[in-house]
Motif scaffolding. Sequence first.
Motif, PDB file in Angstrom:
ATOM      1  N   THR A  23       7.618   0.569  10.737  1.00  0.00           N
ATOM      2  CA  THR A  23       7.188   1.304   9.536  1.00  0.00           C
ATOM      3  C   THR A  23       6.995   2.785   9.828  1.00  0.00           C
ATOM      4  N   PHE A  71       0.865  -1.187   0.000  1.00  0.00           N
ATOM      5  CA  PHE A  71       0.000   0.000   0.000  1.00  0.00           C
ATOM      6  C   PHE A  71       0.896   1.229   0.000  1.00  0.00           C
ATOM      7  N   VAL A  75       1.864   5.094  -0.115  1.00  0.00           N
ATOM      8  CA  VAL A  75       1.341   6.402   0.304  1.00  0.00           C
ATOM      9  C   VAL A  75       2.410   7.456   0.015  1.00  0.00           C
ATOM     10  N   SER A 113      -7.524   9.168   5.172  1.00  0.00           N
ATOM     11  CA  SER A 113      -7.107  10.178   6.143  1.00  0.00           C
ATOM     12  C   SER A 113      -5.982   9.604   7.006  1.00  0.00           C
ATOM     13  N   PRO A 114      -5.135  10.471   7.549  1.00  0.00           N
ATOM     14  CA  PRO A 114      -3.934  10.014   8.259  1.00  0.00           C
ATOM     15  C   PRO A 114      -4.239   9.171   9.493  1.00  0.00           C
ATOM     16  N   CYS A 115      -3.332   8.255   9.820  1.00  0.00           N
ATOM     17  CA  CYS A 115      -3.497   7.434  11.026  1.00  0.00           C
ATOM     18  C   CYS A 115      -3.349   8.318  12.267  1.00  0.00           C
ATOM     19  N   ASN A 136       5.770   6.255   2.558  1.00  0.00           N
ATOM     20  CA  ASN A 136       5.852   5.277   3.644  1.00  0.00           C
ATOM     21  C   ASN A 136       7.054   4.360   3.416  1.00  0.00           C
TER      22      ASN A 136
HETATM   23  N1  THU Z   1       0.369   4.503   5.973  1.00  0.00           N
HETATM   24  C1  THU Z   1       0.815   5.759   5.744  1.00  0.00           C
HETATM   25  O1  THU Z   1       1.852   5.964   5.110  1.00  0.00           O
HETATM   26  N2  THU Z   1       0.082   6.794   6.232  1.00  0.00           N
HETATM   27  C2  THU Z   1      -1.038   6.655   7.013  1.00  0.00           C
HETATM   28  O2  THU Z   1      -1.587   7.636   7.489  1.00  0.00           O
HETATM   29  C3  THU Z   1      -1.569   5.321   7.277  1.00  0.00           C
HETATM   30  C4  THU Z   1      -0.839   4.180   6.681  1.00  0.00           C
HETATM   31  C5  THU Z   1       1.167   3.378   5.474  1.00  0.00           C
HETATM   32  C6  THU Z   1       1.784   2.521   6.555  1.00  0.00           C
HETATM   33  C7  THU Z   1       1.952   1.209   5.852  1.00  0.00           C
HETATM   34  O3  THU Z   1       3.178   1.186   5.156  1.00  0.00           O
HETATM   35  C8  THU Z   1       0.825   1.168   4.828  1.00  0.00           C
HETATM   36  O4  THU Z   1       0.357   2.500   4.718  1.00  0.00           O
HETATM   37  C9  THU Z   1      -0.322   0.257   5.203  1.00  0.00           C
HETATM   38  O5  THU Z   1      -0.802   0.539   6.460  1.00  0.00           O
END
Ligand code: THU
Length: 137
Positions: free
Chosen positions: A54, A27, A29, A89-91, A45
């Motif tokens: 990560t 995934f 980003v 949206s961001p974690c 990421n």
């Molecule tokens: N990820 C991000 O880069 N930003 C976020 O806000 C949430 C998730 C990345 C972390 C991981 O490498 C992948 O997305 C799947 O969770």
Amino acid sequence: MDAIQKNELIEVAQKARSFSYSPYSKFKVGAAILLKDGSYITGCNVENVSYGLTNCAERTALFKMVSAGVTKDDVEAMCIIADTELPVSPCGACRQVMAELLNKDTLIVLATTSKKFKDTTIEELLPYAFEEIENAD
Ligand code: THU
């Protein structure tokens, strides 16, 4: 920010996304921080075989910003992009970092690779972030 500037911001974030190191989740980003002088700081990421290590795209870009000597008042806008039907949206961890390193009202553009987008701010994404609150009795 006009439509041309926003389109460029999204495209810079999309290019940064192409550098994503995400062999585990697959995934990708991307993130881009537009500075008031017109330059950009980007991030993607970066995963690790020890999954918890990560680093999300948002934090990669923000840590690059701080380590380059750039501060929140230099920031015009930030974009986060993923290849999803609708913007992601961001974690929570990234929101807390954004709350510390960006001004509350800085434009945050959540975008998709097909250029759907949603404008927001960290104030909207993380009300009551961990900090001393204003207006206590
Ligand atoms: N990820 C991000 O880069 N930003 C976020 O806000 C949430 C998730 C990345 C972390 C991981 O490498 C992948 O997305 C799947 O969770």
